[in-house]
Design a protein around this motif. Structure first.
Motif, PDB file in Angstrom:
ATOM      1  N   GLU A 105     -30.973  30.790 -33.489  1.00  0.00           N
ATOM      2  CA  GLU A 105     -31.563  29.452 -33.270  1.00  0.00           C
ATOM      3  C   GLU A 105     -32.585  29.163 -33.995  1.00  0.00           C
ATOM      4  O   GLU A 105     -33.560  29.940 -34.601  1.00  0.00           O
ATOM      5  N   ARG A 106     -32.991  27.945 -34.123  1.00  0.00           N
ATOM      6  CA  ARG A 106     -34.155  27.291 -34.340  1.00  0.00           C
ATOM      7  C   ARG A 106     -34.149  26.064 -34.009  1.00  0.00           C
ATOM      8  O   ARG A 106     -33.906  25.174 -33.662  1.00  0.00           O
ATOM      9  N   ARG A 107     -35.514  26.034 -34.054  1.00  0.00           N
ATOM     10  CA  ARG A 107     -35.690  24.308 -33.317  1.00  0.00           C
ATOM     11  C   ARG A 107     -35.194  23.243 -33.880  1.00  0.00           C
ATOM     12  O   ARG A 107     -34.634  22.884 -35.186  1.00  0.00           O
ATOM     13  N   GLY A 108     -34.243  22.523 -32.723  1.00  0.00           N
ATOM     14  CA  GLY A 108     -33.503  21.271 -33.511  1.00  0.00           C
ATOM     15  C   GLY A 108     -32.334  21.714 -33.338  1.00  0.00           C
ATOM     16  O   GLY A 108     -31.555  20.790 -33.352  1.00  0.00           O
ATOM     17  N   ALA A 109     -31.565  22.907 -33.600  1.00  0.00           N
ATOM     18  CA  ALA A 109     -30.080  23.293 -33.700  1.00  0.00           C
ATOM     19  C   ALA A 109     -29.627  23.033 -32.162  1.00  0.00           C
ATOM     20  O   ALA A 109     -30.986  23.567 -31.701  1.00  0.00           O
ATOM     21  N   PRO A 110     -28.575  23.040 -31.921  1.00  0.00           N
ATOM     22  CA  PRO A 110     -27.788  22.958 -30.442  1.00  0.00           C
ATOM     23  C   PRO A 110     -27.724  24.517 -29.842  1.00  0.00           C
ATOM     24  O   PRO A 110     -27.797  25.527 -30.160  1.00  0.00           O
ATOM     25  N   VAL A 111     -28.671  24.819 -28.324  1.00  0.00           N
ATOM     26  CA  VAL A 111     -28.790  25.039 -27.715  1.00  0.00           C
ATOM     27  C   VAL A 111     -28.344  25.532 -26.565  1.00  0.00           C
ATOM     28  O   VAL A 111     -28.102  24.603 -26.370  1.00  0.00           O
ATOM     29  N   GLN A 112     -27.704  26.662 -26.043  1.00  0.00           N
ATOM     30  CA  GLN A 112     -27.069  26.665 -24.475  1.00  0.00           C
ATOM     31  C   GLN A 112     -27.747  27.606 -23.948  1.00  0.00           C
ATOM     32  O   GLN A 112     -28.863  28.773 -24.602  1.00  0.00           O
ATOM     33  N   ALA A 113     -28.185  27.247 -22.810  1.00  0.00           N
ATOM     34  CA  ALA A 113     -28.471  27.544 -21.496  1.00  0.00           C
ATOM     35  C   ALA A 113     -28.264  27.516 -19.851  1.00  0.00           C
ATOM     36  O   ALA A 113     -27.365  26.940 -19.927  1.00  0.00           O
ATOM     37  N   PHE A 114     -27.776  28.761 -19.433  1.00  0.00           N
ATOM     38  CA  PHE A 114     -27.009  29.270 -18.720  1.00  0.00           C
ATOM     39  C   PHE A 114     -28.087  29.560 -17.061  1.00  0.00           C
ATOM     40  O   PHE A 114     -29.005  29.930 -17.351  1.00  0.00           O
ATOM     41  N   VAL A 115     -27.688  28.194 -15.989  1.00  0.00           N
ATOM     42  CA  VAL A 115     -28.087  29.184 -14.392  1.00  0.00           C
ATOM     43  C   VAL A 115     -27.301  29.562 -13.375  1.00  0.00           C
ATOM     44  O   VAL A 115     -26.462  28.367 -13.311  1.00  0.00           O
ATOM     45  N   ARG A 116     -27.278  30.047 -12.957  1.00  0.00           N
ATOM     46  CA  ARG A 116     -26.678  30.634 -11.550  1.00  0.00           C
ATOM     47  C   ARG A 116     -27.746  30.526 -10.801  1.00  0.00           C
ATOM     48  O   ARG A 116     -28.750  31.129 -10.053  1.00  0.00           O
ATOM     49  N   ILE A 117     -27.417  29.835  -9.324  1.00  0.00           N
ATOM     50  CA  ILE A 117     -27.794  29.509  -7.633  1.00  0.00           C
ATOM     51  C   ILE A 117     -27.130  30.376  -6.765  1.00  0.00           C
ATOM     52  O   ILE A 117     -25.839  30.106  -6.925  1.00  0.00           O
ATOM     53  N   ASP A 118     -27.513  31.570  -5.845  1.00  0.00           N
ATOM     54  CA  ASP A 118     -26.661  31.692  -5.206  1.00  0.00           C
ATOM     55  C   ASP A 118     -27.653  32.160  -3.636  1.00  0.00           C
ATOM     56  O   ASP A 118     -28.782  32.021  -3.885  1.00  0.00           O
ATOM     57  N   ASP A 119     -26.980  32.424  -2.304  1.00  0.00           N
ATOM     58  CA  ASP A 119     -27.459  32.756  -1.319  1.00  0.00           C
ATOM     59  C   ASP A 119     -28.273  34.123  -0.934  1.00  0.00           C
ATOM     60  O   ASP A 119     -28.305  35.074  -0.580  1.00  0.00           O
ATOM     61  N   ARG A 120     -27.596  35.030  -2.390  1.00  0.00           N
ATOM     62  CA  ARG A 120     -27.296  36.559  -2.516  1.00  0.00           C
ATOM     63  C   ARG A 120     -27.325  37.086  -3.978  1.00  0.00           C
ATOM     64  O   ARG A 120     -27.021  36.084  -5.230  1.00  0.00           O
ATOM     65  N   PRO A 121     -27.709  38.045  -4.465  1.00  0.00           N
ATOM     66  CA  PRO A 121     -27.975  38.513  -5.274  1.00  0.00           C
ATOM     67  C   PRO A 121     -27.143  39.007  -6.255  1.00  0.00           C
ATOM     68  O   PRO A 121     -25.910  38.593  -6.140  1.00  0.00           O
ATOM     69  N   ILE A 122     -27.819  38.137  -7.220  1.00  0.00           N
ATOM     70  CA  ILE A 122     -26.858  37.768  -8.756  1.00  0.00           C
ATOM     71  C   ILE A 122     -26.580  38.729  -9.316  1.00  0.00           C
ATOM     72  O   ILE A 122     -27.329  38.904 -10.109  1.00  0.00           O
ATOM     73  N   ARG A 123     -25.164  39.483  -9.496  1.00  0.00           N
ATOM     74  CA  ARG A 123     -24.938  40.820 -10.287  1.00  0.00           C
ATOM     75  C   ARG A 123     -24.502  40.270 -12.227  1.00  0.00           C
ATOM     76  O   ARG A 123     -24.202  40.784 -12.647  1.00  0.00           O
ATOM     77  N   LEU A 124     -23.074  39.251 -11.947  1.00  0.00           N
ATOM     78  CA  LEU A 124     -22.533  38.660 -12.668  1.00  0.00           C
ATOM     79  C   LEU A 124     -23.502  38.537 -14.093  1.00  0.00           C
ATOM     80  O   LEU A 124     -24.639  37.561 -13.753  1.00  0.00           O
ATOM     81  N   ARG A 125     -23.052  39.101 -15.032  1.00  0.00           N
ATOM     82  CA  ARG A 125     -23.695  38.456 -16.456  1.00  0.00           C
ATOM     83  C   ARG A 125     -23.265  37.631 -17.564  1.00  0.00           C
ATOM     84  O   ARG A 125     -23.755  37.580 -18.534  1.00  0.00           O
ATOM     85  N   MET A 181     -33.872  25.934 -22.777  1.00  0.00           N
ATOM     86  CA  MET A 181     -34.042  26.715 -21.907  1.00  0.00           C
ATOM     87  C   MET A 181     -35.128  26.869 -21.173  1.00  0.00           C
ATOM     88  O   MET A 181     -34.907  26.983 -19.955  1.00  0.00           O
ATOM     89  N   ILE A 182     -36.148  26.042 -21.265  1.00  0.00           N
ATOM     90  CA  ILE A 182     -37.555  26.018 -20.585  1.00  0.00           C
ATOM     91  C   ILE A 182     -36.518  25.396 -19.519  1.00  0.00           C
ATOM     92  O   ILE A 182     -37.053  25.787 -18.144  1.00  0.00           O
ATOM     93  N   THR A 183     -35.953  24.420 -19.511  1.00  0.00           N
ATOM     94  CA  THR A 183     -35.731  23.734 -18.045  1.00  0.00           C
ATOM     95  C   THR A 183     -34.487  24.752 -17.086  1.00  0.00           C
ATOM     96  O   THR A 183     -34.840  24.974 -15.777  1.00  0.00           O
ATOM     97  N   ALA A 184     -34.496  25.549 -17.716  1.00  0.00           N
ATOM     98  CA  ALA A 184     -32.825  26.626 -16.817  1.00  0.00           C
ATOM     99  C   ALA A 184     -33.980  27.425 -17.060  1.00  0.00           C
ATOM    100  O   ALA A 184     -34.101  28.093 -15.625  1.00  0.00           O
ATOM    101  N   GLU A 185     -35.322  27.692 -17.320  1.00  0.00           N
ATOM    102  CA  GLU A 185     -36.004  28.806 -16.739  1.00  0.00           C
ATOM    103  C   GLU A 185     -36.444  28.342 -15.334  1.00  0.00           C
ATOM    104  O   GLU A 185     -36.777  29.169 -14.346  1.00  0.00           O
ATOM    105  N   LEU A 186     -37.147  26.975 -15.684  1.00  0.00           N
ATOM    106  CA  LEU A 186     -37.833  26.158 -14.265  1.00  0.00           C
ATOM    107  C   LEU A 186     -36.887  26.067 -13.010  1.00  0.00           C
ATOM    108  O   LEU A 186     -37.349  26.308 -11.982  1.00  0.00           O
TER     109      LEU A 186
END
Lengths: 167, 396
Positions: free
Chosen positions: A27-47, A1-6
């Protein structure tokens, strides 16, 4: 998640809109986790979650064979795997571009701990240009203060330069 | 000018609460509310926020402490989620009945059993009949804006009611996105210090929550209902004043998005609104006349606004993120149908979506529209609620 946040903070520093979110089941530390990132030129509304990513970053290669890490990744996409092996050695059957990068090794060299967020981000920046290395700097400085910030910046720039040199 | 940065939704809320300068914050942790209280604790620790920050032993205590603080004349805040909110229920009926302008955040999370930490609205719609005001927000920026507005609404002399700001867990609380944070001086000007009309004071004693038997209980209820109906105009006026001051307007009681000429209008609350707006733009590019009506205030319920926004629509697709088990429709559907009842009402198609965090993608919105198009064309379609994105293999 830190990567996604950064990534989200860095993309914003690049003048783009961004959105980063975790997928949490219990989740707990060590378990597989997913994080998602969207980057766009316009405001992002999709959730919704991202089902057809342009890029996949796999921080832990031991998940190959356990989780379908290629799910939804198109032929034009790229998967960046934290591994010291060659792309053809890691057992991913895909027409997408496979790139390996020894992020754990870089993290140990620069941070002294096997935490790969900033190293893998430096590599991703060099490979794709989707976020600039200049934008990673303020993102890292915002997240990590003092010596920890300097070390993480070193991890990112070291990774960035190694990939650049190899291209 | 405010400062725009990518921050977590929980941080946006914590900053808004800090800028509201509450005298008292009572905290008890529960996922996914905890980050808000952790950030506020950081603000206290680093000196940015001077407040009485109380770590209590349960959500019941958290609500009770805030209740006492507001009764004593101070501005107080707390937050919870899911089962934690449920444990506050007994207290919150009292807070509303005593007309105490408390602000609390409900970080939406499904209710057990089964245990689920993901978002839906089952936990907050439970408070429908408490007499609290309930606002639902669509993104982190609106979460920030609505918390600033909530204190103004709650403390308005003509309102004096608690406001529950409902924020979808994870989807908003744990998502990083751009948020504009305003300058403290501007917030201070918009939200002056709380001046209570009545408060607990040994020198000038009042009774809060006294016994009220058959001779005047109904009269108290009458006044409570009158106050929350009167709050409708205040919610809208304060949202417009916020717009004038800060340049952002996310709606008052509702917000209409491309509904004017729409044959099909979605009615929904919370973070799903963003996905619906995105879908509407895609569907309009295909020539489909679709719009979205965001219900921002669930209580007071915007009966007139819903009627007006749907006056020319053929079909209303109502999306519920909660289920009224035993009725056969969700709470928002039931309320919307009641509001629309009459000869010229559009056909209502109910949908359950996003229960327990079940994802809603653009393709699911398109499927709902396909069904609504059939209804709009006069074809007979089932009026039974549809479970969007359900895995039939698990229930057969």
């Amino acid at each position: 998640m830190i990567t996604a946040e950064l990534f989200a903070i860095a993309a914003f520093a690049d003048g783009k809109y961004s959105q980063a979110f975790p997928y949490f089941g219990g989740e707990r530390r060590g378990a597989p986790v997913q994080a998602f990132v969207r980057i766009d030129d316009r405001p992002i509304r999709l959730r919704s979650k991202i089902y057809n990513p342009d890029y996949v970053i796999l921080q832990d290669p031991s998940l190959i064979g356990i989780v379908d890490v290629l799910q939804g990744l198109g032929e034009d996409g790229m998967i960046l795997v934290n591994s010291e092996l060659l792309p053809e050695e890691i057992g991913l059957d895909t027409k997408a571009r496979v790139v390996t990068f020894p992020a754990t090794k870089i993290a140990l060299e620069t941070l002294g701990v096997p935490i790969t967020n900033t190293a893998i981000m430096g590599a991703f920046s060099a490979l794709t240009g989707e976020i600039t290395i200049d934008a990673l700097k303020p993102a890292i400085e915002e997240k990590f203060t003092g010596e920890l910030g300097e070390k993480n910046l070193l991890a990112a720039t070291t990774a960035y330069e190694r990939v650049r040199a190899s291209l | 000018m405010g400062k725009k940065a990518v921050i977590e939704g929980s941080m946006a809320i914590a900053i808004a609460v800090k800028q509201a300068r509450p005298h008292v914050i009572s905290a008890y942790p529960i996922t996914p509310q905890t980050h808000i209280m952790e950030f506020l604790a950081d603000f206290v620790a680093n000196g940015e926020l001077k407040t009485e920050y109380l770590r209590v032993d349960s959500e019941f205590s958290a609500a009770s402490v805030a209740q006492g603080a507001v009764a004593a004349g101070s501005r107080a805040y707390t937050a919870s989620a899911s089962q934690g909110l449920l444990l506050m229920t007994e207290v919150l009926y009292n807070v509303a009945g005593m007309r105490l302008p408390m602000v609390l955040t409900g970080v939406n999370r499904s209710v057990g059993t089964p245990v689920n930490i993901q978002p839906d609205h089952q936990d907050t719609v439970l408070f429908r009949d408490t007499g609290m005001i309930q606002l639902y927000v669509e993104d982190a920026q609106e979460a920030y804006d609505a918390h600033v507005q909530a204190f103004r609404i709650a403390e308005d002399r003509d309102v004096l009611l608690p406001v529950l700001v409902c924020v979808d867990g994870w989807t908003i609380s744990h998502t990083f996105e751009p948020v504009e944070v305003e300058e403290q001086e501007k917030i201070d000007a918009f939200l002056p210090p709380y001046k209570p009309l009545y408060h607990l004071d040994p020198k000038k004693p009042y009774t809060f929550g006294s016994i009220s038997i058959d001779k005047d209980l109904m009269e108290f209820r009458y006044l409570h209902e009158e106050a929350i109906q009167g709050a409708k105009a205040k919610i809208e006026a304060i949202a417009r004043e916020f717009e004038k001051t800060f340049g952002r307007y996310y709606g008052g009681l509702t917000q209409s998005y491309k509904t004017e000429d729409a044959d099909i209008v979605f009615v929904a609350m919370g973070s799903i609104i963003g996905t619906l707006k995105e879908a509407v733009d895609e569907l309009r590019a295909q020539g489909k006349k679709v719009g979205v009506l965001k219900v921002r205030s669930y209580r007071p319920f915007p009966v007139e606004e819903i009627r007006a926004a749907l006056a020319n629509a053929k079909v209303a697709c109502v999306i519920d993120r909660a289920i009224s088990i035993g009725f056969g429709a969700g709470p928002l559907t039931i309320d919307t149908q009641a509001a629309l009842y009459g000869p010229n009402a559009p056909q209502v198609l109910p949908f359950y979506a996003g229960l327990g965090g079940k994802d809603v993608e653009l393709k699911h919105v398109a499927e709902m529209v396909a069904k609504a198009e059939k209804a709009a064309a006069g074809e007979a379609v089932s009026a039974e609620p549809e479970y969007v994105n359900i895995n039939w293999n698990l229930v057969s």
